[in-house]
Design a protein around this motif. Structure first.
Motif, mmCIF file in Angstrom:
data_model
loop_
_atom_site.group_PDB
_atom_site.id
_atom_site.type_symbol
_atom_site.label_atom_id
_atom_site.label_comp_id
_atom_site.label_asym_id
_atom_site.label_seq_id
_atom_site.Cartn_x
_atom_site.Cartn_y
_atom_site.Cartn_z
ATOM 1 N N GLY A 129 29.433 -27.068 -31.813
ATOM 2 C CA GLY A 129 30.106 -27.231 -30.529
ATOM 3 C C GLY A 129 31.488 -26.623 -30.537
ATOM 4 O O GLY A 129 31.954 -26.084 -29.513
ATOM 5 N N ARG A 130 32.169 -26.678 -31.666
ATOM 6 C CA ARG A 130 33.489 -26.069 -31.772
ATOM 7 C C ARG A 130 33.395 -24.554 -31.897
ATOM 8 O O ARG A 130 34.189 -23.822 -31.322
ATOM 9 N N ALA A 131 32.401 -24.097 -32.646
ATOM 10 C CA ALA A 131 32.272 -22.654 -32.888
ATOM 11 C C ALA A 131 31.942 -21.877 -31.624
ATOM 12 O O ALA A 131 32.395 -20.744 -31.449
ATOM 13 N N VAL A 132 31.162 -22.476 -30.725
ATOM 14 C CA VAL A 132 30.695 -21.743 -29.546
ATOM 15 C C VAL A 132 31.853 -21.276 -28.666
ATOM 16 O O VAL A 132 31.749 -20.273 -27.960
ATOM 17 N N GLY A 133 32.981 -21.965 -28.734
ATOM 18 C CA GLY A 133 34.127 -21.577 -27.931
ATOM 19 C C GLY A 133 34.933 -20.440 -28.519
ATOM 20 O O GLY A 133 35.862 -19.939 -27.884
#
Length: 556
Positions: free
Chosen positions: A493-497
């Motif tokens: 979830g953090r990486a997708v941004g």
């Protein structure tokens, strides 16, 4: 034999001989984020493209090419993720550009040998390999296609059509902004260098200028600026004005070498490929002096043979937007940047060829075409896939960090982990604190079940840049492999941004983590994102079908 129809057939034939063996090539380089993994081109949305930057998830990239993105979306509707289909369209546009150059050259020098020679020189010159064979080279191809149409209409006195095609050109590639300067030079030189004629054409020139300002206004509205943001400039915009100019001298010498002897092509001239130049570097001064010499020769020919002057000035003018002379951009040089300037080079070369005594022309033309076709076919194999592309880059430019990362990643994907690690260790010697090198090195230490040996590298990369997308993704992959599902879910979830264009495998892995934690609704959303990127993947399709409500399943 010199009818327009026959010349078009000749252009198609020559492009086929030169580039047919590139059609089976895979996605390479920026083809992956812009085409293979870009959900934006999965639907044809002209208005949406007009409101988005080229890198649609990163508005700060400073690149605005809505028409190029639109063309790729139309291609996707036809070919889906089949690279040969996209590449075939590229070849057709390249052939069309050669034919349009023939028409332009004929209007400038008259009928005869030179217009045909200009088209052939342009079509077969091996330096065009990157622009033609990479799918993202579409922006170069479309930009030049509309540029030549605009110029042709302007020379025929059809200003309205010229303005329309100029707008299409600049919406395909930013470098087409030089069109007003080109037609101004055309009017000046073709009328015996009489400045009065330029002023008398003020209505036509004003219409083109208004179109240019309209484009700049639209670009500013979408991107929030006209140039490339500092963070996206070469080396983060740390180069001084003097350093940019001096380094451009070295760059021009490299361009001259590519034009005269395109034997060795690199495809990417990233960090350290061209060392930053300073006032004490003689080769940088030599490059700048060569530019001055070209301008002086063009001025000398203005009354003696104005088409030669036009050709040389066109080449220099077309190179200005990518020169870093006026505004800094994200790279120092690229082979694709020569696609527009080569129009002038091809025209100048054709005029010289036409001046050769007739008995020597056949030998000269035969030798040039044979060598050019052989080089084109050889270079096409370099762009076969990521492995061949980066292997060649490392061979040609061992100090290029991007080459080391790309080749290391390709080797790791192929299972050659030790060789991959060696490439990445070499990259670390060039840039010891580069998170991309370090996180890719971590990839070589990851096994199917464990990341014990990878964690020190991932921790180091994360310490250097806490928001580095690839590092965050590999941390998430490690959590997933080690069975730490909640941590994996959060890390994805953090990486997708922070990843501009996550691929289908990213969303598939994220979906698995979400599904394992019981979040089936979000897992379905992740799988659907993966399916949007790669709709033919059976595993992804099965995951989507398994989580869809029964009323929405394909069987119903």
């Amino acid at each position: 034999m010199t009818s327009e129809k026959n010349i078009l057939i000749l252009c198609l034939l020559v492009v086929g001989l030169c580039y047919a063996n590139s059609i089976p090539n895979d996605f390479v380089g920026d083809d992956f984020p812009i085409v293979a993994s870009n959900p934006a081109i999965r639907t044809i949305s002209p208005l949406q493209f007009l409101q988005s930057s080229y890198w649609t998830k990163d508005q700060a990239a400073g690149i605005y090419r809505p028409l190029s993105v639109l063309s790729l979306s139309v291609d996707y509707a036809l070919w889906h993720r089949w690279p040969p289909g996209f590449r075939l369209v590229n070849l057709l546009i390249h052939a069309l550009n050669g034919w349009l150059l023939f028409l332009i050259a004929r209007s400038i020098v008259g009928p005869g040998t030179a217009p045909i020679a200009a088209a052939l020189i342009y079509l077969v010159h091996p330096v065009h390999t990157e622009a033609v064979t990479t799918i993202v080279g579409r922006s170069e191809l479309l930009g030049v296609c509309f540029f030549l149409c605009a110029w042709l209409f302007f020379r025929r006195g059809q200003t309205g059509w010229a303005v329309a095609f100029f707008l299409l050109s600049v919406l395909s590639k930013e470098t087409a902004i030089v069109f007003p300067a080109v037609i101004g030079l055309d009017i000046f030189l073709s009328n015996s260098c009489n400045v009065k004629n330029v002023f008398q054409a003020w209505k036509k020139l004003s219409a083109v200028a208004v179109a240019a300002f309209a484009y700049l206004g639209l670009r500013y509205w979408v991107l929030g600026g006209l140039g490339v943001p500092t963070a996206m400039q070469y080396q983060g915009g740390t180069l001084s004005y003097v350093e940019r100019w001096m380094t451009s001298g070295r760059v021009f010498l490299r361009y001259l070498g590519l034009v005269l002897a395109p034997v060795d092509l690199v495809g990417d001239y990233d960090f350290n490929t061209i060392p930053i130049a300073h006032p004490a570097d003689w080769d940088a001064w030599l490059g700048l002096l060569v530019v001055v010499a070209v301008l002086a020769i063009a001025w000398w020919f203005r009354h003696r043979n104005w088409p030669v002057s036009m050709a040389l000035l066109f080449a220099i003018t077309a190179l200005v937007p990518a020169s870093n002379w006026i505004m800094p951009i994200s790279v120092l040089m690229a082979e694709r940047f020569l696609y527009l300037p080569m129009i002038g080079v091809a025209l100048a070369g054709a005029i010289v060829f036409a001046a050769i005594p007739f008995r020597y022309r056949t030998l000269t033309a035969g030798g040039f075409l044979t060598i050019a076709l052989l080089l084109c076919n050889a270079h096409n194999y370099v762009w076969r896939n990521e492995f061949t592309y980066y292997r060649n880059m490392v061979r040609m430019e061992p100090e290029n960090v991007k080459a080391r990362i790309g080749y290391g990643f390709a080797l790791a994907q192929g299972g050659f982990r030790d060789e991959a690690a060696a490439q990445l260790q070499a990259g670390l010697k060039i840039l010891p604190n580069n998170p991309s090198v370090i996180s890719t090195l971590a990839l070589t230490k990851m096994t199917r079940q464990s990341c014990t040996d990878a964690w020190p590298f991932l921790d180091r990369a994360l310490e250097i840049d806490p928001n580095h997308g690839d590092t965050l993704r590999r941390i998430a992959d490690c959590y997933l492999r080690e069975g730490r599902i909640p941590e994996a879910r959060a890390a994805y979830g953090r990486a997708v941004g922070h990843i501009p264009f996550p691929d289908s495998l990213f969303f598939l892995s994220w979906g698995l983590a979400l599904e394992e934690t019981g979040n089936k609704e979000d897992a379905l959303s992740a799988y659907q994102h993966a399916a949007l990127i790669d709709p033919q993947n059976n595993l992804i399709k099965n995951k989507v079908a398994a989580l869809l409500p029964s009323s929405l399943s394909p069987s119903h």
